[in-house]
Design a protein around this motif. Structure first.
Motif, PDB file in Angstrom:
ATOM      1  N   TRP A  78      16.247  28.608  21.400  1.00  0.00           N
ATOM      2  CA  TRP A  78      16.717  27.269  21.774  1.00  0.00           C
ATOM      3  C   TRP A  78      16.937  27.144  23.282  1.00  0.00           C
ATOM      4  O   TRP A  78      16.840  26.046  23.835  1.00  0.00           O
ATOM      5  CB  TRP A  78      18.009  26.931  21.022  1.00  0.00           C
ATOM      6  N   ALA A  97       9.637  25.674  19.679  1.00  0.00           N
ATOM      7  CA  ALA A  97       9.041  26.222  18.450  1.00  0.00           C
ATOM      8  C   ALA A  97       7.522  26.200  18.535  1.00  0.00           C
ATOM      9  O   ALA A  97       6.844  27.160  18.152  1.00  0.00           O
ATOM     10  CB  ALA A  97       9.512  25.414  17.243  1.00  0.00           C
ATOM     11  N   TYR A  98       6.970  25.120  19.071  1.00  0.00           N
ATOM     12  CA  TYR A  98       5.515  24.977  19.138  1.00  0.00           C
ATOM     13  C   TYR A  98       4.926  25.866  20.222  1.00  0.00           C
ATOM     14  O   TYR A  98       3.785  26.322  20.107  1.00  0.00           O
ATOM     15  CB  TYR A  98       5.158  23.505  19.368  1.00  0.00           C
ATOM     16  N   GLY A 147      14.134  21.419  19.807  1.00  0.00           N
ATOM     17  CA  GLY A 147      13.367  22.467  19.150  1.00  0.00           C
ATOM     18  C   GLY A 147      11.926  22.522  19.608  1.00  0.00           C
ATOM     19  O   GLY A 147      11.064  23.046  18.899  1.00  0.00           O
ATOM     20  N   HIS A 148      11.655  21.995  20.791  1.00  0.00           N
ATOM     21  CA  HIS A 148      10.259  21.907  21.237  1.00  0.00           C
ATOM     22  C   HIS A 148       9.648  23.277  21.507  1.00  0.00           C
ATOM     23  O   HIS A 148       8.426  23.429  21.438  1.00  0.00           O
ATOM     24  CB  HIS A 148      10.178  21.033  22.485  1.00  0.00           C
ATOM     25  N   TYR A 163      12.525  31.157  14.972  1.00  0.00           N
ATOM     26  CA  TYR A 163      12.897  32.268  15.866  1.00  0.00           C
ATOM     27  C   TYR A 163      13.290  33.499  15.059  1.00  0.00           C
ATOM     28  O   TYR A 163      12.815  34.611  15.317  1.00  0.00           O
ATOM     29  CB  TYR A 163      14.042  31.818  16.765  1.00  0.00           C
ATOM     30  N   MET A 207      10.522  31.082  21.349  1.00  0.00           N
ATOM     31  CA  MET A 207      10.973  30.012  20.461  1.00  0.00           C
ATOM     32  C   MET A 207      12.484  29.812  20.489  1.00  0.00           C
ATOM     33  O   MET A 207      13.001  28.990  19.732  1.00  0.00           O
ATOM     34  CB  MET A 207      10.529  30.317  19.025  1.00  0.00           C
ATOM     35  N   THR A 245      13.972  25.225  14.739  1.00  0.00           N
ATOM     36  CA  THR A 245      13.517  26.162  15.769  1.00  0.00           C
ATOM     37  C   THR A 245      14.149  27.530  15.593  1.00  0.00           C
ATOM     38  O   THR A 245      13.476  28.559  15.705  1.00  0.00           O
ATOM     39  CB  THR A 245      13.862  25.624  17.172  1.00  0.00           C
ATOM     40  N   GLN A 246      15.437  27.553  15.311  1.00  0.00           N
ATOM     41  CA  GLN A 246      16.113  28.837  15.117  1.00  0.00           C
ATOM     42  C   GLN A 246      15.617  29.543  13.860  1.00  0.00           C
ATOM     43  O   GLN A 246      15.548  30.775  13.822  1.00  0.00           O
ATOM     44  CB  GLN A 246      17.621  28.634  15.070  1.00  0.00           C
ATOM     45  N   THR A 287      16.336  19.504  14.580  1.00  0.00           N
ATOM     46  CA  THR A 287      15.257  20.145  15.345  1.00  0.00           C
ATOM     47  C   THR A 287      15.696  21.517  15.853  1.00  0.00           C
ATOM     48  O   THR A 287      14.903  22.465  15.862  1.00  0.00           O
ATOM     49  CB  THR A 287      14.828  19.267  16.528  1.00  0.00           C
ATOM     50  N   SER A 306      13.885  25.803  24.769  1.00  0.00           N
ATOM     51  CA  SER A 306      13.801  24.359  24.541  1.00  0.00           C
ATOM     52  C   SER A 306      14.632  23.609  25.572  1.00  0.00           C
ATOM     53  O   SER A 306      14.203  22.574  26.104  1.00  0.00           O
ATOM     54  CB  SER A 306      14.293  24.011  23.131  1.00  0.00           C
ATOM     55  N   SER A 360       0.591  24.321  15.223  1.00  0.00           N
ATOM     56  CA  SER A 360       1.722  23.639  15.869  1.00  0.00           C
ATOM     57  C   SER A 360       1.829  22.198  15.376  1.00  0.00           C
ATOM     58  O   SER A 360       2.930  21.693  15.136  1.00  0.00           O
ATOM     59  CB  SER A 360       1.566  23.668  17.388  1.00  0.00           C
TER      60      SER A 360
END
Length: 309
Positions: free
Chosen positions: A240, A63-64, A60-61, A125, A238, A121-122, A117, A243, A94
């Protein structure tokens, strides 16, 4: 070590020399391409801190990356274009989101950590898609690039290029200092042998959480740079799949290596660009190439240069 430093120095010199050379040859496209690569390399370097050195497989990186980009876009939407403010908010937001996600996910491990994670993230999103005021699924245009009056003009492609280069090198240096500090030693020890780390009195949780927050803030800065680079922000930042792309940069370049993530970013995105210009079915070719690279370069591309050291 000496060979790696020498090759890294040569690479930096080539990156410094690229703008005047590209402009002299009438190829400004390469400035945009390499600048984009360096921005995503910062995201990969931040992920390497928790993946390569901490053993946290975060899916989920991105996301930031999206939070950093939207921080710049939303502040710009309301007329706040001061770069210091925008980038501070991007990194702060973040870091706060990473703190919240990490506080929950780091209590788990393995597939559960990966899925948590990914789920967070989703959620972010779909939140980006649902906010119509900021473009929803269509995204939003950046009204103006971040302003640093009297210091640097990000509207100048060459100046922006050197800002991205400087921040990428700074990210490599910061991660190097972190992993070679006492904090970094504990972080690596928790990855290598968690039960023994607990037995000698080091709880992995606070160290991993701190590294998770630092990585989130660093990736948020990459998001702020990406928003200025594209002048367009979309929830796809964002997703996946982004990511996964960042994670593969780390794996391809070499996990737990200093220059590895940047090397992986350059290798992946340059090959991707070359194949895309050759055929519209470039992903059919890229996929097997990536599989073969993982099979034959298990230590990553950085391992090739350090093999004989």
């Amino acid at each position: 070590m000496k060979k790696t430093l020498l090759l890294s120095g040569i690479a930096v010199l080539l990156l410094i020399a690229l703008p005047p050379l590209a402009l002299k040859l009438g190829q400004p496209f390469y400035l945009d391409l390499v600048r984009r690569i360096m921005i995503l390399a910062i995201a990969a370097i931040s992920l390497n801190l928790i993946l390569g050195y901490g053993g946290l497989v975060s899916f989920g990186h991105a996301a930031y990356l999206g939070i950093g980009a939207y921080a710049v876009g939303i502040l710009g939407f309301y007329g706040l274009t001061n770069g210091w403010l925008q980038w501070a908010v991007a990194m702060g937001a973040s870091a706060l989101v990473a703190l919240a996600i990490g506080a929950v996910s780091i209590r788990t491990s393995g597939i559960y950590f990966i899925m948590i994670t990914l789920a967070f993230t989703q959620m972010l999103y779909y939140l980006g898609i649902s906010i119509a005021e900021f473009g929803g699924d269509d995204g939003m245009r950046l009204k103006a690039r971040s302003q640093f009056p009297g210091l640097v003009d990000l509207g100048d492609p060459v100046a922006f290029y050197y800002v991205a280069l400087g921040l990428m090198l700074l990210a490599v240096f910061i991660v190097f200092k972190i992993v070679n500090s006492r904090f970094g030693m504990v972080l690596r020890a928790c990855k290598s042998n968690e039960p023994r780390s607990r037995a000698i009195g080091f709880s992995p949780y606070p160290y991993r959480l701190a590294a998770f927050v630092i990585a989130g803030a660093m990736c948020g800065l990459a998001g702020a740079l990406l928003a200025n680079h594209t002048a367009y922000i979309t929830p796809a930042f964002m997703d996946w799949t982004r990511s996964g792309e960042i994670m593969f940069m780390v794996i391809l370049g070499g996990m737990a290596t200093g220059p590895g993530p940047a090397l992986g970013a350059f290798a992946l995105l340059i090959v991707e660009d070359l194949l895309a210009g050759w055929t519209q079915h470039w992903q059919v070719i890229l996929g097997p190439l990536l599989v073969l690279s993982v099979i034959f370069f298990r230590r990553g591309l950085a391992g090739i240069f350090s093999r004989n050291e």
